[in-house]
Design a protein around this motif. Structure first.
Motif, PDB file in Angstrom:
ATOM      1  N   ASP A  63      -6.822 -27.920  59.116  1.00 36.52           N
ATOM      2  CA  ASP A  63      -8.201 -28.252  59.688  1.00 36.52           C
ATOM      3  C   ASP A  63      -9.196 -27.584  58.764  1.00 36.52           C
ATOM      4  O   ASP A  63     -10.237 -28.242  58.339  1.00 36.52           O
ATOM      5  N   LEU A  64      -8.816 -26.292  58.056  1.00 31.93           N
ATOM      6  CA  LEU A  64      -9.619 -25.775  56.981  1.00 31.93           C
ATOM      7  C   LEU A  64      -9.839 -26.506  55.815  1.00 31.93           C
ATOM      8  O   LEU A  64     -10.801 -26.640  55.285  1.00 31.93           O
ATOM      9  N   ARG A  65      -8.894 -27.062  55.600  1.00 25.32           N
ATOM     10  CA  ARG A  65      -8.749 -27.647  54.106  1.00 25.32           C
ATOM     11  C   ARG A  65      -9.595 -29.142  54.292  1.00 25.32           C
ATOM     12  O   ARG A  65     -10.558 -29.658  53.525  1.00 25.32           O
ATOM     13  N   ALA A  66      -9.574 -29.867  55.428  1.00 22.34           N
ATOM     14  CA  ALA A  66     -10.433 -30.911  55.664  1.00 22.34           C
ATOM     15  C   ALA A  66     -11.623 -30.538  55.944  1.00 22.34           C
ATOM     16  O   ALA A  66     -12.856 -31.538  55.542  1.00 22.34           O
ATOM     17  N   ALA A  67     -12.002 -29.609  56.531  1.00 20.98           N
ATOM     18  CA  ALA A  67     -13.657 -28.984  56.566  1.00 20.98           C
ATOM     19  C   ALA A  67     -13.940 -28.647  55.326  1.00 20.98           C
ATOM     20  O   ALA A  67     -15.272 -29.056  55.002  1.00 20.98           O
ATOM     21  N   GLY A  68     -13.368 -28.106  54.381  1.00 20.36           N
ATOM     22  CA  GLY A  68     -13.953 -27.872  53.060  1.00 20.36           C
ATOM     23  C   GLY A  68     -14.130 -29.135  52.381  1.00 20.36           C
ATOM     24  O   GLY A  68     -15.203 -29.412  51.830  1.00 20.36           O
ATOM     25  N   LEU A  69     -13.156 -30.231  52.582  1.00 15.81           N
ATOM     26  CA  LEU A  69     -13.587 -31.557  51.821  1.00 15.81           C
ATOM     27  C   LEU A  69     -14.714 -32.131  52.355  1.00 15.81           C
ATOM     28  O   LEU A  69     -15.568 -32.672  51.378  1.00 15.81           O
ATOM     29  N   CYS A  70     -14.968 -32.013  53.585  1.00 14.60           N
ATOM     30  CA  CYS A  70     -16.232 -32.778  54.071  1.00 14.60           C
ATOM     31  C   CYS A  70     -17.621 -31.791  54.330  1.00 14.60           C
ATOM     32  O   CYS A  70     -18.375 -32.035  55.008  1.00 14.60           O
ATOM     33  N   HIS A  71     -17.562 -30.654  53.840  1.00 11.71           N
ATOM     34  CA  HIS A  71     -18.512 -29.420  54.177  1.00 11.71           C
ATOM     35  C   HIS A  71     -19.856 -30.020  53.973  1.00 11.71           C
ATOM     36  O   HIS A  71     -20.800 -29.452  54.602  1.00 11.71           O
ATOM     37  N   ALA A  72     -20.115 -30.949  53.010  1.00 14.45           N
ATOM     38  CA  ALA A  72     -21.384 -31.419  52.936  1.00 14.45           C
ATOM     39  C   ALA A  72     -21.668 -32.589  53.649  1.00 14.45           C
ATOM     40  O   ALA A  72     -22.862 -33.076  53.159  1.00 14.45           O
ATOM     41  N   MET A  73     -21.031 -33.155  54.444  1.00 15.55           N
ATOM     42  CA  MET A  73     -21.263 -34.533  55.120  1.00 15.55           C
ATOM     43  C   MET A  73     -22.624 -34.471  55.732  1.00 15.55           C
ATOM     44  O   MET A  73     -23.405 -35.395  55.805  1.00 15.55           O
ATOM     45  N   TYR A  74     -23.051 -33.272  56.388  1.00 15.22           N
ATOM     46  CA  TYR A  74     -24.273 -33.092  57.094  1.00 15.22           C
ATOM     47  C   TYR A  74     -25.328 -32.560  56.458  1.00 15.22           C
ATOM     48  O   TYR A  74     -26.536 -32.359  56.736  1.00 15.22           O
TER      49      TYR A  74
END
Length: 212
Positions: A63-74
């Motif tokens: 979950d944390l790795r996926a969030a890191g990959l997508c952290h700039a989405m918004y």
């Protein structure tokens, strides 16, 4: 209405490996322009992959790795270039899971001028949502995840932009020193190795826990 998931497009395995998330996530990043958006060290997509890889090196879970990959989405308080709107949260959650998406939103919505000083001043940490102006208290695991992503993001940016490193290095060193209880041991070590030279206060350093 369910949105269609972009095709993988035959991307290389190196794009997908750092965060071990479905290929559709990388396809979405490319479809939303992350590969064409300038960012220190190349493109935004390059940066996102490096952040995910760094979190993986620190032992982060899926979950944390996926969030890191997508952290700039918004978009973020420091990089206000959104790849998708917050009205698409359910769509992103479909791809990376609800817990990971919630971390992406927490990171994106953080009012840094308000929250960063609180990270250094006490627990629990009360967040201010820059989108709504409302305050809330995330769970301790979510706060730790937020700080871990913050460290990975900032270390990567500063590693690829010497001017930003000189400008923000001292403040970030102070932040991560005072909030080191919220960082994993590998993240603390990485912060001290990269930012230790910016320490302006004798005796105020991040505690190294492992070998250099």
């Amino acid at each position: 209405m369910r949105r269609s998931v972009p095709s993988d497009g035959g991307s290389s395995g190196s794009d997908r490996d750092p965060a071990a998330v479905p290929p559709a996530v990388h396809a979405l990043l490319r479809a939303r322009g992350a590969g064409e958006t300038a960012h220190p060290g190349g493109t935004l997509l390059d940066h996102l992959n490096r952040v995910a890889r760094l979190l993986a090196e620190w032992g982060a879970g899926p979950d944390l790795r996926a969030a890191g990959l997508c952290h700039a989405m918004y978009g973020t308080d420091g990089f206000d270039h959104a790849l998708m709107g917050t009205d698409e949260r359910a769509f992103l959650a479909e791809l990376i899971g609800g817990p990971a998406e919630a971390l992406v939103h927490l990171y994106a919505s953080c009012d840094r001028a308000v929250v960063y000083p609180r990270l250094a001043s006490g627990r629990p940490v009360v967040f201010r949502d820059r989108f709504t102006g409302r305050e809330h208290t995330p769970s301790p695991p979510d706060v730790r995840a937020f700080v871990e992503i913050t460290a990975a993001n900032e270390l990567d940016v500063l590693a690829h932009n010497p001017d930003l490193a000189e400008r923000h290095g001292p403040a970030l060193h102070r932040l991560f020193t005072r909030a080191q209880d919220l960082l994993s041991a590998p993240a603390r070590d990485a912060c001290e190795r990269q930012l230790g030279r910016y320490s302006l206060e004798p005796g105020t350093r991040i505690r190294i826990t492992g070998r250099p």
